[in-house]
Design a protein around this motif. Structure first.
Motif, PDB file in Angstrom:
ATOM      1  N   GLU A  49       0.819  -1.212   0.000  1.00  0.00           N
ATOM      2  CA  GLU A  49       0.000   0.000   0.000  1.00  0.00           C
ATOM      3  C   GLU A  49       0.855   1.266   0.000  1.00  0.00           C
ATOM      4  N   LYS A  50       1.892   1.317   0.817  1.00  0.00           N
ATOM      5  CA  LYS A  50       2.753   2.502   0.891  1.00  0.00           C
ATOM      6  C   LYS A  50       3.422   2.779  -0.450  1.00  0.00           C
ATOM      7  N   ARG A  52       2.222   1.907  -3.440  1.00  0.00           N
ATOM      8  CA  ARG A  52       1.173   2.416  -4.337  1.00  0.00           C
ATOM      9  C   ARG A  52       0.889   3.886  -4.059  1.00  0.00           C
ATOM     10  N   GLU A  53       0.835   4.264  -2.793  1.00  0.00           N
ATOM     11  CA  GLU A  53       0.586   5.661  -2.443  1.00  0.00           C
ATOM     12  C   GLU A  53       1.691   6.578  -2.969  1.00  0.00           C
ATOM     13  N   MET A  54       2.948   6.168  -2.792  1.00  0.00           N
ATOM     14  CA  MET A  54       4.060   6.986  -3.270  1.00  0.00           C
ATOM     15  C   MET A  54       4.051   7.095  -4.795  1.00  0.00           C
ATOM     16  N   MET A  56       1.462   6.858  -6.811  1.00  0.00           N
ATOM     17  CA  MET A  56       0.341   7.708  -7.223  1.00  0.00           C
ATOM     18  C   MET A  56       0.655   9.181  -6.974  1.00  0.00           C
ATOM     19  N   GLN A  57       1.247   9.495  -5.843  1.00  0.00           N
ATOM     20  CA  GLN A  57       1.627  10.884  -5.554  1.00  0.00           C
ATOM     21  C   GLN A  57       2.615  11.383  -6.598  1.00  0.00           C
TER      22      GLN A  57
END
Length: 86
Positions: A49-50, A52-54, A56-57
């Motif tokens: 998840e972390k 994917r978040e990075m 996407m940002q």
């Protein structure tokens, strides 16, 4: 596949395939995520998840550069490097 950027162990690569919409690959260890550029969205893949978040940002911050990279690849030109996530 040309490397566009690297950050926090994530490698961003792009492979131009004409019939597909603009996208890139984010590779982290044994995980890979396929990310659409317009709109920015995860198309397929698995990654923590972390990560994917990075990704996407980073993609939202560099969307225009990613679109330019896709266009350059489509003209058989090397894409330009894109700054990593800070």
């Amino acid at each position: 596949m040309p490397v566009l950027s690297k950050f926090y162990g994530i490698v961003i690569r792009m492979l131009f395939i004409r019939p597909f919409a603009a996208h890139f690959h984010a590779i982290y260890g044994d995980s890979e995520v396929l990310v659409g550029i317009q709109p920015v969205r995860i198309i397929n893949g698995d990654a923590p998840e972390k990560v994917r978040e990075m990704v996407m940002q980073w993609a939202r911050e560099h969307q225009q550069e990613l679109l330019l990279a896709w266009k350059r690849c489509g003209m058989a030109q090397a894409p330009l490097a894109i700054a990593p996530l800070r």
